[in-house]
Write a protein that holds these residues in place. Structure first.
Motif, PDB file in Angstrom:
ATOM      1  N   VAL A 187       0.855  -1.195   0.000  1.00 23.86           N
ATOM      2  CA  VAL A 187       0.000   0.000   0.000  1.00 23.86           C
ATOM      3  C   VAL A 187       0.881   1.231   0.000  1.00 23.86           C
ATOM      4  N   ASP A 188       0.548   2.193  -0.851  1.00 23.99           N
ATOM      5  CA  ASP A 188       1.213   3.496  -0.835  1.00 23.99           C
ATOM      6  C   ASP A 188       0.222   4.512  -1.415  1.00 23.99           C
ATOM      7  N   GLU A 189      -0.768   4.867  -0.611  1.00 19.25           N
ATOM      8  CA  GLU A 189      -1.819   5.760  -1.079  1.00 19.25           C
ATOM      9  C   GLU A 189      -2.657   6.257   0.105  1.00 19.25           C
ATOM     10  N   GLU A 190      -3.633   7.101  -0.194  1.00 25.74           N
ATOM     11  CA  GLU A 190      -4.523   7.597   0.844  1.00 25.74           C
ATOM     12  C   GLU A 190      -5.535   6.521   1.211  1.00 25.74           C
ATOM     13  N   ILE A 191      -5.697   6.305   2.505  1.00 27.83           N
ATOM     14  CA  ILE A 191      -6.618   5.269   2.986  1.00 27.83           C
ATOM     15  C   ILE A 191      -7.491   5.831   4.102  1.00 27.83           C
ATOM     16  N   MET A 192      -8.606   5.128   4.356  1.00 23.57           N
ATOM     17  CA  MET A 192      -9.503   5.506   5.449  1.00 23.57           C
ATOM     18  C   MET A 192      -9.112   4.801   6.752  1.00 23.57           C
ATOM     19  N   LEU A 193      -8.642   3.569   6.615  1.00 26.41           N
ATOM     20  CA  LEU A 193      -8.204   2.817   7.792  1.00 26.41           C
ATOM     21  C   LEU A 193      -7.437   1.581   7.348  1.00 26.41           C
ATOM     22  N   PHE A 194      -6.669   1.023   8.283  1.00 22.49           N
ATOM     23  CA  PHE A 194      -6.096  -0.312   8.083  1.00 22.49           C
ATOM     24  C   PHE A 194      -6.313  -1.116   9.350  1.00 22.49           C
ATOM     25  N   LEU A 195      -6.516  -2.403   9.175  1.00 24.51           N
ATOM     26  CA  LEU A 195      -6.681  -3.335  10.287  1.00 24.51           C
ATOM     27  C   LEU A 195      -5.695  -4.479  10.108  1.00 24.51           C
ATOM     28  N   ILE A 196      -5.069  -4.883  11.197  1.00 23.32           N
ATOM     29  CA  ILE A 196      -4.188  -6.047  11.201  1.00 23.32           C
ATOM     30  C   ILE A 196      -4.819  -7.041  12.171  1.00 23.32           C
ATOM     31  N   ALA A 197      -5.430  -8.067  11.616  1.00 26.40           N
ATOM     32  CA  ALA A 197      -6.270  -8.960  12.415  1.00 26.40           C
ATOM     33  C   ALA A 197      -5.589 -10.285  12.713  1.00 26.40           C
ATOM     34  N   ASN A 198      -5.779 -10.731  13.959  1.00 29.33           N
ATOM     35  CA  ASN A 198      -5.330 -12.066  14.348  1.00 29.33           C
ATOM     36  C   ASN A 198      -6.488 -13.062  14.264  1.00 29.33           C
ATOM     37  N   SER A 199      -7.709 -12.555  14.461  1.00 24.98           N
ATOM     38  CA  SER A 199      -8.898 -13.400  14.353  1.00 24.98           C
ATOM     39  C   SER A 199      -9.873 -12.794  13.347  1.00 24.98           C
ATOM     40  N   HIS A 200     -10.955 -13.496  13.096  1.00 25.49           N
ATOM     41  CA  HIS A 200     -11.952 -13.029  12.126  1.00 25.49           C
ATOM     42  C   HIS A 200     -12.971 -12.079  12.742  1.00 25.49           C
ATOM     43  N   SER A 201     -12.971 -11.942  14.073  1.00 20.10           N
ATOM     44  CA  SER A 201     -14.005 -11.170  14.766  1.00 20.10           C
ATOM     45  C   SER A 201     -13.472  -9.809  15.189  1.00 20.10           C
ATOM     46  N   GLN A 254      -2.276 -11.419   3.632  1.00 23.41           N
ATOM     47  CA  GLN A 254      -1.799 -12.122   4.818  1.00 23.41           C
ATOM     48  C   GLN A 254      -0.279 -12.073   4.859  1.00 23.41           C
ATOM     49  N   THR A 255       0.266 -11.926   6.063  1.00 24.74           N
ATOM     50  CA  THR A 255       1.720 -11.821   6.211  1.00 24.74           C
ATOM     51  C   THR A 255       2.103 -12.112   7.659  1.00 24.74           C
ATOM     52  N   ASN A 256       3.376 -12.436   7.882  1.00 22.99           N
ATOM     53  CA  ASN A 256       3.859 -12.562   9.263  1.00 22.99           C
ATOM     54  C   ASN A 256       4.644 -11.328   9.706  1.00 22.99           C
ATOM     55  N   TYR A 257       4.775 -10.360   8.771  1.00 24.89           N
ATOM     56  CA  TYR A 257       5.463  -9.093   9.095  1.00 24.89           C
ATOM     57  C   TYR A 257       4.920  -7.987   8.216  1.00 24.89           C
ATOM     58  N   VAL A 258       4.647  -6.837   8.826  1.00 27.17           N
ATOM     59  CA  VAL A 258       4.243  -5.668   8.047  1.00 27.17           C
ATOM     60  C   VAL A 258       4.744  -4.405   8.751  1.00 27.17           C
ATOM     61  N   LYS A 259       5.201  -3.473   7.942  1.00 27.08           N
ATOM     62  CA  LYS A 259       5.643  -2.177   8.446  1.00 27.08           C
ATOM     63  C   LYS A 259       4.697  -1.118   7.886  1.00 27.08           C
ATOM     64  N   ALA A 260       4.227  -0.218   8.741  1.00 28.83           N
ATOM     65  CA  ALA A 260       3.309   0.838   8.313  1.00 28.83           C
ATOM     66  C   ALA A 260       3.884   2.197   8.695  1.00 28.83           C
ATOM     67  N   THR A 261       3.836   3.127   7.736  1.00 33.16           N
ATOM     68  CA  THR A 261       4.376   4.470   7.933  1.00 33.16           C
ATOM     69  C   THR A 261       3.385   5.496   7.409  1.00 33.16           C
ATOM     70  N   SER A 262       3.181   6.562   8.169  1.00 31.33           N
ATOM     71  CA  SER A 262       2.333   7.651   7.698  1.00 31.33           C
ATOM     72  C   SER A 262       3.174   8.614   6.867  1.00 31.33           C
ATOM     73  N   LEU A 263       2.684   8.985   5.692  1.00 35.04           N
ATOM     74  CA  LEU A 263       3.384   9.931   4.834  1.00 35.04           C
ATOM     75  C   LEU A 263       2.761  11.329   4.915  1.00 35.04           C
ATOM     76  N   ASP A 264       1.811  11.490   5.833  1.00 33.18           N
ATOM     77  CA  ASP A 264       1.219  12.799   6.118  1.00 33.18           C
ATOM     78  C   ASP A 264       1.882  13.406   7.342  1.00 33.18           C
ATOM     79  N   ALA A 265       1.681  14.710   7.506  1.00 34.71           N
ATOM     80  CA  ALA A 265       2.252  15.388   8.669  1.00 34.71           C
ATOM     81  C   ALA A 265       1.484  15.066   9.944  1.00 34.71           C
TER      82      ALA A 265
END
Length: 296
Positions: A187-201, A254-265
């Motif tokens: 992902v490299d764009e404007e988004i409303m939200l991101f979720l990193i889930a361990n379960s389906h609920s 799906q992944t076992n590692y993810v890095k997230a960075t905000s590109l906004d101020a």
């Protein structure tokens, strides 16, 4: 005789655990656990008490409360080498993790599940220096869970989140975020939200991450792209059946590692199991089979 430490939020579930404390202790004692109890007094108290329970050699720690209580308890034990098994008595608003593993919102039944002795090793997520058992997220929409007043949650339960969501929707702004695994930028764009889930609920929805598995060593990432209010409402309806992940406005991986960075101020807050969990940037990893949990 094995020893159990019950850590409970005295205000959760309209004070149901506090009123049923004698019954809970009786079930656990009958099951062979010498049991003592601790009522939490405020923020981080459950984590500190869970750490104490590990140091004192308890065989079992029970978190009685909502997802926030469970979150604090796991953060008290997850770093430890000798981690006690975790029992859960769900009495919060969403009880997302308990729902994911099939623990009913019944004090008697959840105690019987612990007494039966069946456990399962599940994955945990670690994000920066904190742990989560169910969900991590970022973006304006994820702030709803800690903006809902406690009194409102007590009075109307899960509906409180939807009321707050409708109130906030017209004022939500997208955020430019980059998310990358070890192999690629996803992902490299404007988004409303991101979720990193361990379960389906998640948030009362049972199919937000329909492919999620608590034992697969992976985290399921759901990203909602910049979208209009009507599109968001349409996707929320699709999410009830898990069909949202097929929509072009949603990125699912799906992944076992993810890095997230905000590109906004602006600052992007992290939400971990419904609690404030720092801010971006973050690195998140899956910890396979890290915790033993009592299950039906």
């Amino acid at each position: 005789m094995k020893r159990a430490r019950l850590i409970y939020n005295p205000t959760s579930g309209r004070e149901n655990v506090r009123r049923r404390l004698a019954d809970i202790l009786e079930v656990l004692e009958t099951a062979g656990y010498e049991t003592s109890a601790h009522a939490t007094r405020g923020e981080h108290d459950a984590s500190e008490e869970a750490e104490q329970a590990v140091r004192r050699g308890f065989d079992l720690v029970i978190a009685a409360g909502g997802d926030g209580t469970i979150y604090e308890v796991i953060n008290g034990i997850a770093e430890k080498k000798n981690r006690p098994a975790l029992g859960i008595i769900p009495c919060g608003t969403s009880n997302d993790f308990a729902r994911a593993v099939g623990i009913p919102k019944s004090v008697t039944r959840s105690c019987e599940i612990i007494a039966s002795g069946k456990t399962k090793k599940i994955d945990l997520g670690k994000i920066n220096d904190r742990y989560f058992i169910n969900i991590a997220g970022g973006g304006s929409l994820t702030e709803l869970t800690y903006e809902v007043p406690i009194k409102m949650k007590t009075m109307i339960g899960q509906l409180a989140y939807y009321v707050k969501g409708i109130e906030k929707l017209p004022f939500i702004h997208p955020t430019h975020v980059r998310m990358e695994t070890r192999e690629r930028v996803v992902v490299d764009e404007e988004i409303m939200l991101f979720l990193i889930a361990n379960s389906h609920s998640v948030g009362g929805f049972n199919r937000i991450a329909p492919k999620a598995d608590l034992t697969d060593g992976k985290l399921d990432c759901i990203v909602l792209k910049k979208t209009s209010l009507p599109e968001f409402i349409r996707l929320a309806t699709m999410a009830l059946k898990g069909d949202h992940i097929k929509d072009p406005n949603v990125i699912y991986f799906q992944t076992n590692y993810v890095k997230a960075t905000s590109l906004d101020a602006k600052t992007v807050q992290l939400n971990l199991d419904g609690e404030l969990g720092g801010q971006l940037p973050c690195e998140c990893i899956a910890l396979p089979g890290h915790l033993e949990v009592f299950v039906p």
